[in-house]
Scaffold this motif. Structure first.
Motif, mmCIF file in Angstrom:
data_model
loop_
_atom_site.group_PDB
_atom_site.id
_atom_site.type_symbol
_atom_site.label_atom_id
_atom_site.label_comp_id
_atom_site.label_asym_id
_atom_site.label_seq_id
_atom_site.Cartn_x
_atom_site.Cartn_y
_atom_site.Cartn_z
ATOM 1 N N ALA A 14 5.276 2.034 9.628
ATOM 2 C CA ALA A 14 4.976 0.590 10.214
ATOM 3 C C ALA A 14 3.851 1.180 11.381
ATOM 4 O O ALA A 14 2.667 0.403 11.625
ATOM 5 C CB ALA A 14 5.741 -0.233 10.816
ATOM 6 N N LEU A 15 3.810 2.297 12.034
ATOM 7 C CA LEU A 15 3.068 2.691 13.122
ATOM 8 C C LEU A 15 1.636 2.874 12.724
ATOM 9 O O LEU A 15 0.549 2.698 13.162
ATOM 10 C CB LEU A 15 3.457 3.974 13.808
ATOM 11 N N ARG A 16 1.518 3.270 11.288
ATOM 12 C CA ARG A 16 0.220 3.344 10.770
ATOM 13 C C ARG A 16 0.014 2.393 9.610
ATOM 14 O O ARG A 16 -1.017 2.658 8.672
ATOM 15 C CB ARG A 16 0.179 4.704 9.984
ATOM 16 N N GLY A 17 0.388 1.061 9.924
ATOM 17 C CA GLY A 17 0.252 0.070 8.797
ATOM 18 C C GLY A 17 0.968 -0.227 7.851
ATOM 19 O O GLY A 17 1.078 -1.220 7.230
ATOM 20 N N GLY A 18 2.085 0.650 7.886
ATOM 21 C CA GLY A 18 3.197 0.413 6.625
ATOM 22 C C GLY A 18 2.889 0.285 5.182
ATOM 23 O O GLY A 18 1.493 0.947 4.937
ATOM 24 N N VAL A 19 3.786 0.211 4.349
ATOM 25 C CA VAL A 19 3.537 0.117 3.005
ATOM 26 C C VAL A 19 3.209 -1.115 2.364
ATOM 27 O O VAL A 19 4.293 -1.945 2.433
ATOM 28 C CB VAL A 19 4.454 1.278 2.288
ATOM 29 N N LYS A 20 2.171 -1.248 1.798
ATOM 30 C CA LYS A 20 2.042 -2.498 1.326
ATOM 31 C C LYS A 20 2.486 -2.578 -0.316
ATOM 32 O O LYS A 20 2.219 -1.659 -1.293
ATOM 33 C CB LYS A 20 0.393 -2.888 0.840
ATOM 34 N N VAL A 21 3.563 -3.577 -0.438
ATOM 35 C CA VAL A 21 4.210 -3.462 -1.853
ATOM 36 C C VAL A 21 3.868 -4.771 -2.663
ATOM 37 O O VAL A 21 4.025 -5.715 -2.046
ATOM 38 C CB VAL A 21 5.853 -3.371 -1.765
ATOM 39 N N TYR A 22 3.412 -4.404 -3.884
ATOM 40 C CA TYR A 22 3.022 -5.312 -4.725
ATOM 41 C C TYR A 22 4.174 -5.579 -5.913
ATOM 42 O O TYR A 22 4.571 -4.581 -6.514
ATOM 43 C CB TYR A 22 1.804 -5.100 -5.296
ATOM 44 N N GLN A 23 4.467 -6.667 -6.150
ATOM 45 C CA GLN A 23 5.024 -7.065 -7.327
ATOM 46 C C GLN A 23 6.543 -6.699 -7.316
ATOM 47 O O GLN A 23 7.327 -6.268 -8.241
ATOM 48 C CB GLN A 23 4.559 -6.740 -8.789
ATOM 49 N N LYS A 24 7.146 -6.720 -6.022
ATOM 50 C CA LYS A 24 8.623 -6.077 -5.895
ATOM 51 C C LYS A 24 9.627 -6.938 -6.592
ATOM 52 O O LYS A 24 10.582 -6.707 -7.144
ATOM 53 C CB LYS A 24 8.799 -6.200 -4.264
ATOM 54 N N GLU A 25 9.276 -8.405 -6.912
ATOM 55 C CA GLU A 25 9.846 -9.054 -7.580
ATOM 56 C C GLU A 25 10.109 -8.657 -8.980
ATOM 57 O O GLU A 25 11.230 -9.341 -9.713
ATOM 58 C CB GLU A 25 9.375 -10.532 -7.760
ATOM 59 N N ASN A 26 9.617 -7.659 -9.383
ATOM 60 C CA ASN A 26 10.006 -7.156 -10.871
ATOM 61 C C ASN A 26 10.970 -6.107 -10.917
ATOM 62 O O ASN A 26 11.536 -6.067 -12.007
ATOM 63 C CB ASN A 26 8.731 -6.453 -11.351
ATOM 64 N N LEU A 27 11.528 -6.051 -9.602
ATOM 65 C CA LEU A 27 12.855 -5.277 -9.875
ATOM 66 C C LEU A 27 14.021 -5.984 -10.228
ATOM 67 O O LEU A 27 14.268 -6.922 -9.320
ATOM 68 C CB LEU A 27 13.173 -4.669 -8.029
ATOM 69 N N PRO A 28 14.672 -5.291 -11.039
ATOM 70 C CA PRO A 28 16.064 -6.076 -11.509
ATOM 71 C C PRO A 28 16.928 -6.075 -10.517
ATOM 72 O O PRO A 28 16.991 -5.150 -9.506
ATOM 73 C CB PRO A 28 16.571 -5.382 -12.667
ATOM 74 N N THR A 29 17.755 -7.124 -10.065
ATOM 75 C CA THR A 29 18.822 -7.208 -9.202
ATOM 76 C C THR A 29 20.402 -7.208 -9.839
ATOM 77 O O THR A 29 21.266 -7.638 -9.055
ATOM 78 C CB THR A 29 18.489 -8.377 -8.234
ATOM 79 N N ASP A 30 20.091 -7.345 -11.019
ATOM 80 C CA ASP A 30 21.794 -7.689 -11.648
ATOM 81 C C ASP A 30 22.282 -6.334 -12.491
ATOM 82 O O ASP A 30 23.169 -6.667 -13.058
ATOM 83 C CB ASP A 30 21.714 -8.906 -12.476
ATOM 84 N N ARG A 31 21.603 -5.368 -12.427
ATOM 85 C CA ARG A 31 21.916 -4.009 -13.288
ATOM 86 C C ARG A 31 21.262 -2.885 -12.859
ATOM 87 O O ARG A 31 20.436 -3.058 -11.784
ATOM 88 C CB ARG A 31 21.615 -4.484 -14.722
ATOM 89 N N GLY A 32 21.860 -1.814 -13.160
ATOM 90 C CA GLY A 32 21.330 -0.617 -12.706
ATOM 91 C C GLY A 32 20.072 -0.402 -13.488
ATOM 92 O O GLY A 32 19.731 -0.970 -14.676
ATOM 93 N N PHE A 33 19.064 0.563 -13.114
ATOM 94 C CA PHE A 33 17.920 0.648 -13.817
ATOM 95 C C PHE A 33 17.281 2.199 -13.382
ATOM 96 O O PHE A 33 17.619 2.692 -12.335
ATOM 97 C CB PHE A 33 16.683 -0.300 -13.732
ATOM 98 N N VAL A 34 16.181 2.588 -14.316
ATOM 99 C CA VAL A 34 15.620 3.836 -13.695
ATOM 100 C C VAL A 34 14.190 3.137 -13.326
ATOM 101 O O VAL A 34 13.455 2.436 -13.782
ATOM 102 C CB VAL A 34 15.307 4.841 -15.148
#
Length: 200
Positions: A14-34
C-alpha cells in the motif's frame, strides 16, 4: 500466521500504491479451486496472495526451499508444501488433490520457472484440477517481479479470469480432455495478460 503475513505484506504494498485487482468476483466462494497465475519472480506470488485476501492459498513450492529448517518452517506456516520438480510422482499431486477435496485453494504457477518468455503451460495444473474435481481459475500479474524493482515506480496489477469448469470438456473423449483444457488455460492467461496491457 497466513493472514498476519498476508496483511503485513499488503500494508507494505500500500505504501507504493497497492495491488490493483480486477475481476475478483470471478473467484469461486463455495468450493476449492486451482488458481494458475503467471510467474516472473517472487513478488507475483506475494501479489496474488495479498490480492485475494481474505481467501488463503496453499502454494506448491520446490522442495529445495524447505532444506533450510527456518525457511521451510515459515513456508509451512503460510500453507506452502514441497514438490519435487525433478522427479514428480504420485506423491507430488497427492497433497494438492487432498486440499482441493477439502474445499481449499491450491496456487500453481504453471510455467514452472520464473520467466517472462512465452512458455507453454505445463499440464500439472490441469491434471491436479481434474483429479481433485475442481475448477481452474486463470490469473495474470503485471508489475515489479523482484525486491529491487519493488522500490521503483510501477503499477502492480492482478487480474482474475473466469473459472474453467471441468464440465465444459465432458463432451470430449477422456484422453483428449487434458490437452484441450491445457490449451484453454494457456489462451485464457494470454488473454488476461493482454487485458492488463490495455489497462496501462
Amino acid at each position: 500466521m497466513y493472514k498476519f503475513s498476508g496483511y503485513t505484506i499488503k500494508a507494505f504494498f500500500a505504501l507504493r500504491g497497492g495491488v490493483k485487482v480486477y475481476q475478483k468476483e470471478n473467484l469461486p466462494t463455495d468450493r476449492g479451486f486451482v488458481i494458475a497465475c503467471t510467474h516472473e519472480g517472487f513478488v507475483d506470488v506475494l501479489a496474488l496472495g495479498t490480492g485475494i485476501l481474505p481467501l488463503e492459498i496453499h502454494y506448491m513450492a520446490k522442495k529445495e526451499l524447505f532444506s533450510n529448517k527456518l525457511i521451510g518452517g515459515f513456508l509451512k506456516r503460510i500453507h506452502a508444501f514441497p514438490v519435487d520438480r525433478e522427479n514428480p510422482g504420485p506423491s507430488s499431486i497427492k497433497t494438492p488433490i487432498k486440499l482441493l477435496k477439502e474445499g481449499k485453494i491450491v496456487g500453481i504457477f504453471p510455467s514452472g520457472t520464473r520467466t517472462s518468455e512465452d512458455v507453454p503451460l505445463k499440464r500439472g495444473a490441469v491434471t491436479i484440477a481434474q483429479m481433485g474435481k475442481a475448477p481452474i481459475v486463470p490469473a495474470a500479474y503485471r508489475g515489479p517481479s523482484n525486491g529491487k524493482s519493488l522500490f521503483k515506480k510501477g503499477k502492480m496489477q492482478l487480474i482474475i479470469g473466469e473459472p474453467i469448469m471441468l464440465e465444459e470438456f465432458d463432451h470430449l473423449p477422456a484422453k483428449e480432455r487434458l490437452g484441450a483444457m491445457t490449451e484453454v488455460l494457456n489462451q485464457r492467461i494470454k488473454d488476461l495478460e493482454n487485458q492488463l496491457t490495455e489497462k496501462e
